[in-house]
Write a protein that holds these residues in place. Structure first.
Motif, PDB file in Angstrom:
ATOM      1  N   CYS A  24    -121.330 -65.099 -78.874  1.00 26.53           N
ATOM      2  CA  CYS A  24    -121.604 -66.117 -79.885  1.00 26.53           C
ATOM      3  C   CYS A  24    -123.112 -66.180 -80.100  1.00 26.53           C
ATOM      4  O   CYS A  24    -123.585 -66.070 -81.227  1.00 26.53           O
ATOM      5  CB  CYS A  24    -121.062 -67.467 -79.406  1.00 26.53           C
ATOM      6  N   ARG A  29    -122.535 -58.314 -82.888  1.00 28.28           N
ATOM      7  CA  ARG A  29    -122.868 -59.644 -83.376  1.00 28.28           C
ATOM      8  C   ARG A  29    -123.633 -60.425 -82.307  1.00 28.28           C
ATOM      9  O   ARG A  29    -123.582 -60.084 -81.112  1.00 28.28           O
ATOM     10  CB  ARG A  29    -121.633 -60.438 -83.784  1.00 28.28           C
ATOM     11  N   LYS A  85    -128.246 -71.033 -84.418  1.00 30.88           N
ATOM     12  CA  LYS A  85    -126.873 -71.503 -84.282  1.00 30.88           C
ATOM     13  C   LYS A  85    -126.620 -72.822 -85.014  1.00 30.88           C
ATOM     14  O   LYS A  85    -127.360 -73.793 -84.821  1.00 30.88           O
ATOM     15  CB  LYS A  85    -126.546 -71.708 -82.792  1.00 30.88           C
ATOM     16  N   HIS A 109    -113.119 -67.675 -83.683  1.00 31.18           N
ATOM     17  CA  HIS A 109    -113.345 -69.046 -84.157  1.00 31.18           C
ATOM     18  C   HIS A 109    -112.076 -69.665 -84.727  1.00 31.18           C
ATOM     19  O   HIS A 109    -112.008 -70.874 -84.904  1.00 31.18           O
ATOM     20  CB  HIS A 109    -114.489 -69.079 -85.178  1.00 31.18           C
ATOM     21  N   GLU A 119    -115.755 -62.375 -80.611  1.00 34.09           N
ATOM     22  CA  GLU A 119    -116.738 -62.793 -79.619  1.00 34.09           C
ATOM     23  C   GLU A 119    -116.385 -62.217 -78.244  1.00 34.09           C
ATOM     24  O   GLU A 119    -115.262 -62.330 -77.765  1.00 34.09           O
ATOM     25  CB  GLU A 119    -116.862 -64.327 -79.583  1.00 34.09           C
ATOM     26  N   ASP A 142    -119.482 -71.480 -77.075  1.00 41.17           N
ATOM     27  CA  ASP A 142    -118.142 -70.920 -77.303  1.00 41.17           C
ATOM     28  C   ASP A 142    -117.610 -70.103 -76.119  1.00 41.17           C
ATOM     29  O   ASP A 142    -116.993 -69.038 -76.300  1.00 41.17           O
ATOM     30  CB  ASP A 142    -118.140 -70.067 -78.586  1.00 41.17           C
ATOM     31  N   GLN A 157    -113.706 -69.070 -75.888  1.00 38.10           N
ATOM     32  CA  GLN A 157    -113.085 -68.082 -76.786  1.00 38.10           C
ATOM     33  C   GLN A 157    -113.602 -66.657 -76.598  1.00 38.10           C
ATOM     34  O   GLN A 157    -113.134 -65.744 -77.281  1.00 38.10           O
ATOM     35  CB  GLN A 157    -113.225 -68.527 -78.250  1.00 38.10           C
TER      36      GLN A 157
END
Ligand code: PEP
Ligand code: MN
Length: 264
Positions: A32, A56, A61, A203, A229, A240, A243
């Motif tokens: 993330c 990524r 953020k 997400h 992610e 995050d 996840q």
């Protein structure tokens, strides 16, 4: 400009030589947020080991609370580039403020991500429309498909036609998951626009264990790629954490995706 009528055969967006929107599905993976050099070096190794070709990581953020970690900013871009360039991975990172666009260009960001919260930040869309960099346009938190298409039109109208749609789940009354992944949006968008469509299952579900099922469904429904992610040590993630897949889980998922992609 983004309408399928203008290019019935579909468009491939070229990201430093990697085709997005063609025969092959492309997976963008990474944490993330950019946290440390060591974290990004390990993440980059995990991306490559899993067979993903783009990375990524957020340096700026969009956090719900102003007291939560806001990203490392420009230092984050530097750490990210250092980790990714070792493996020749193009980098994808979110731009939140038009004032940072020149910095993104100077740091040679390969793909500019416009996050869900900025899908209708029209001034930001106009500015990224003027540069020669691919843009991932995420769907707004509760945006309709026609609103989303119009946001892409704002970018395209400025001359930048390298736009990738990213479905990331929409608001729901359900509390068992973070957002509801709108699988239906994939065939609808593929019909409405010639541009590539990718899906962010992370997400949408909000829990790592949900990610494989959602990713597989997205590929089966015709997505051109995924953004997932992954963190070298999810329990320790600054943002995050719930996840994020482990590098090994990403690799396992990639193996199942290639089977599904061949079948559709
Ligand atoms: C992200 O990709 O890290 C992110 C913040 O996503 P979204 O804009 O879809 O919430
Ligand atoms: Mn995130």
């Amino acid at each position: 400009i983004v309408s399928r009528d203008t290019h019935p055969q579909g468009t491939i967006v070229n990201i430093r030589g990697i085709p997005l929107g063609g025969e092959q599905i492309q997976v963008i993976a990474g944490p993330c947020s950019v946290e440390t050099q060591e974290q990004m070096d390990l993440a980059a190794e995990g991306v490559v080991a899993a067979g993903c070709r783009m990375m990524r990581g957020g340096a700026f953020k969009p956090r719900t609370s102003p007291y939560a970690f806001q990203g490392l900013g420009v230092e984050g871009l530097e750490i990210f580039q250092k980790a990714a360039r070792k493996h020749n991975l193009p980098i994808v990172t979110e731009l939140m403020d038009v004032r940072m666009l020149d910095t993104f260009m100077e740091h040679d960001v390969d793909v500019i991500q416009i996050g869900a919260r900025n899908m209708q930040n029209f001034d930001l869309l106009k500015e990224v429309g003027r540069v020669n960099k691919p843009v991932i346009l995420k769907r707004g938190l509760s945006a309709t498909i026609s609103e989303w298409l119009m946001s892409a039109e704002y970018i395209a109208a400025g001359g930048n036609h390298d736009i990738i749609f990213c479905e990331r789940g929409i608001r729901t009354y359900e509390t068992a998951y973070r957002n509801v992944l709108d699988i239906t949006a994939i065939p609808v968008l593929k019909r409405e626009t010639h541009l590539p469509v990718i899906v962010d299952p992370s997400h949408a579900g909000g829990k790592a264990w949900m990610v494989p099922a959602l990713a597989q469904a997205a590929v089966a429904a015709g997505a051109d790629g995924l953004m997932i992610e992954m963190h070298p040590n999810p329990c320790e993630a600054w943002c995050d954490a719930d996840q994020a897949l482990k590098p090994q889980e990403l690799k396992q998922l990639m193996d199942t995706l290639s089977v599904i992609a061949k079948a559709v």
